[in-house]
Design an enzyme around this catalytic site. Sequence first.
Site: not given
Ligand code: MG
Length: 265
Positions: A29, A31, A207
């Site tokens: 991923d 960000d 995240d």
């Molecule tokens: Mg993310």
Amino acid sequence: MDLTATMIKPLNVLSSRCIDPTRSAVFLDFDGTLVEIAEHPGLVKLSPDTRDALTKISSALGGALAVITGREIGDVDSFLKPLHLPVAGVHGLKRRSADGVVRGALVDDRLVSELSDRLQNSITDKEGLLFEQKTGSIALHYRGRPDLETECVEAMDEAIRDMEGIHLIRGKMVIEAKVCASDKGGAVKDFLIEPPFAGRTPLFAGDDVTDEDAFAVVNDRRGVSIKVGPGPTRAHYRADGIPQFLDWLQDAANHLDGIKSVEHS
Ligand SMILES: [Mg+2]
């Protein structure tokens, strides 16, 4: 989604040597995983060290490294450049394979325009909110106005109420309405049937809630799933935060680079 059953282990028990040059495929991923989330999506910074680590890993794996993100593909390219990686953008709605070909679901633009009009009329005049129209999706970021979370969610719910083929995704300080049901898990699966990813075991790190679909696919294939930061998850390992994950990634990159240098000497 039952996220409580899995025993999650701290990342420091996972050897960064678990990435194998010929057997692993790495999916990351962007960000909140490779960069700290900023006030505005355009303000994030990818450190030169992280770019260097990604370059080493991609090279050691014969290109089997891809970014799986909610952003548009070109947007990610602009942060990674001069590094040019396979990318799944807009949560899998668009995907650029290792051969450079971009594949995308057919998107009904009329739905997105209609949704955009409806939202313009309700919520987007509020100061501090960021309204982002992407291919097949509209995201409403409220990082600048966390107090408006409820209003944003209600406005989105209202806007899509009688529309078919749209689903909502909640992320960190963002709510997004997306046409059709592609997700990050589907993107990982699609990469895994193509070279140079095919036949390899996946590792995925992310995240946010939108990363859980990818964790499920990776766990199914006995791969390595890493959640970055707090929150319920079905991932098997957890990094305390971005810095710990990036240190781990750096170690993995240096190790892989070391193997390559030995092979080539
Ligand atoms: Mg993310």
